[in-house]
Design a protein around this motif. Structure first.
Motif, PDB file in Angstrom:
ATOM      1  N   PRO A   1      47.833  -7.514  62.223  1.00  0.00           N
ATOM      2  CA  PRO A   1      49.455  -8.037  61.992  1.00  0.00           C
ATOM      3  C   PRO A   1      49.957  -6.663  61.826  1.00  0.00           C
ATOM      4  O   PRO A   1      49.794  -5.789  61.133  1.00  0.00           O
ATOM      5  N   ARG A   2      51.316  -6.854  62.272  1.00  0.00           N
ATOM      6  CA  ARG A   2      52.107  -5.667  62.013  1.00  0.00           C
ATOM      7  C   ARG A   2      53.143  -5.540  61.025  1.00  0.00           C
ATOM      8  O   ARG A   2      53.698  -4.756  60.615  1.00  0.00           O
ATOM      9  N   ASP A   3      53.218  -6.684  60.502  1.00  0.00           N
ATOM     10  CA  ASP A   3      54.137  -6.965  59.169  1.00  0.00           C
ATOM     11  C   ASP A   3      53.774  -7.935  58.368  1.00  0.00           C
ATOM     12  O   ASP A   3      52.663  -8.670  58.435  1.00  0.00           O
ATOM     13  N   TRP A   4      54.446  -8.236  57.275  1.00  0.00           N
ATOM     14  CA  TRP A   4      54.044  -9.087  56.084  1.00  0.00           C
ATOM     15  C   TRP A   4      54.016 -10.719  56.759  1.00  0.00           C
ATOM     16  O   TRP A   4      53.124 -11.406  56.602  1.00  0.00           O
ATOM     17  N   LEU A   5      55.027 -11.055  57.514  1.00  0.00           N
ATOM     18  CA  LEU A   5      54.821 -12.622  58.177  1.00  0.00           C
ATOM     19  C   LEU A   5      53.832 -12.690  59.104  1.00  0.00           C
ATOM     20  O   LEU A   5      52.983 -13.555  59.207  1.00  0.00           O
ATOM     21  N   GLU A   6      53.477 -11.600  59.974  1.00  0.00           N
ATOM     22  CA  GLU A   6      52.430 -11.760  60.580  1.00  0.00           C
ATOM     23  C   GLU A   6      51.162 -11.847  60.025  1.00  0.00           C
ATOM     24  O   GLU A   6      50.166 -12.538  60.324  1.00  0.00           O
ATOM     25  N   GLY A   7      50.904 -11.125  59.049  1.00  0.00           N
ATOM     26  CA  GLY A   7      49.688 -11.302  57.884  1.00  0.00           C
ATOM     27  C   GLY A   7      49.720 -12.480  57.418  1.00  0.00           C
ATOM     28  O   GLY A   7      48.629 -13.020  57.369  1.00  0.00           O
TER      29      GLY A   7
END
Lengths: 233, 233
Positions: B104-110
């Motif tokens: 994941p590249r950011d919080w939402l992708e995580g």
């Protein structure tokens, strides 16, 4: 309702004592909760770097126990009518600075980070908890019970030193650095949080001699923990 | 002890069925355990990047639930006389590769990583669990119950899209990438773990058409989860 002339007004003496203790009690719970969240994050990171799957499972289990502490402290705060995040907020700076100033460089340093930091903080909470209400004290006693992490850290650090005795010097230095930073943050909390400090002093006046005597006890306990690791305090 | 001539030898039919199911049952529990450990690590990392303290607490709580699942699955494995790490070992590669190929590249992708990955894996386990012994099935049903994470993810992703509608396209692509990788790992597990696959097929013969029909159901469920996020499957 207005008071009749001569009626006793204000809370009863015991309710007044309860009120006096309330800010410090909320602070104690907030500090424990934020400390549990911080320890959870560090343990999870250590687990990701663990050398074996069994170690990962153990660290995940210890991290899970921190979440359980957080949940139980939140329960007590709710009973007291206080929001968890509001109670934790005053302690961001102390914990986050400890975190920022002490970045473990490897697996053993990561384990010591939790062992030294949690050990020191738990001793601090235990000193304060002597003076809180019964329900809170019971809860604090329960969540401060070691979830098996001390034995785990001691075993790994001792094994690490046996495998390579040169690491002992570096880890001893690291332990001094960690406790130095913990002391510095504890001093800050004592200055900033008057309610908590009043509780720490048993409701008596706060003086620097008494505060320092308490911190000296915490450092002695820290030294005993370092010796348990086989390290020079 | 030797069998008398003509005596019934070997286990009774139901014990034989139990024996047939045992490798698949152990595999199912090992996969759930390793999946819980993986999800725990990702949730803890997501928590460290969470935008608010309340979100950190929620993610820590969800991560703690994964540790609880791990503990309960370990308990069932112990009853079956199987070591937890031995049961998890066959599933390292599938989960670690899913992990390695989808960063994941950011919080939402995580958040989506856990939502899509756990959702897909849980559906897979549920298909297998239909055919295991009662005690294991009860346990699996309980640990597959959503610990509140789906609502949390849906709320954050929808809020993220409202704040910046351009992220919807990127997140939809990310969802497709995640399910593609999950399918690829599921295919590998089906090929490698004959006992698990036999259970998945209900004890009947394994054929590629039946396997593919199962995987199609999982993809349909994935599409429904994506639509719940407000994203094109």
């Amino acid at each position: 309702m207005t008071d009749a002339p001569g009626a006793v007004s204000g809370p009863t003496p015991s309710a007044a004592a309860e009120d006096d203790r309330r800010p410090g009690t909320v602070d104690l719970l907030g500090a424990i909760a934020y400390g549990a969240l911080t320890a959870f994050e560090r343990l999870a990171q250590d687990g990701a770097a663990a050398p074996s799957l069994a170690d990962k499972v153990t660290l995940a289990t210890i991290a899970g126990a921190q979440v359980d502490h957080l949940r139980r402290v939140r329960g007590r705060l709710t009973e007291l009518g206080v929001d968890l995040t509001a109670a934790m907020t005053p302690f961001h700076r102390a914990f986050d600075d400890y975190h920022a100033h002490t970045r473990p460089r490897d697996w053993l340093e990561g384990l010591m980070w939790v062992y030294v930091g949690s050990g020191f903080a738990d001793d601090f909470y235990a000193e304060v908890a002597v003076h809180v209400d019964d329900a809170t004290r019971t809860l604090v006693d329960e969540v401060l019970t070691d979830a098996g992490q001390d034995d785990f850290v001691v075993r790994h650090v001792r094994t690490g030193i046996e495998a390579d005795p040169r690491v002992a010097g570096r880890l001893a230095l690291w332990g001094r650095r960690l406790v130095g930073e913990a002391l510095s943050q504890a001093q800050r909390v004592v200055v900033d949080r008057a309610g908590l400090t009043a509780l720490l002093m048993g409701g008596g006046g706060v003086d620097v001699v008494a505060v320092n005597r308490t911190l000296s006890r915490l450092v002695e306990n820290h030294a005993a923990r370092m010796r348990r690791l086989g390290l020079q305090p």
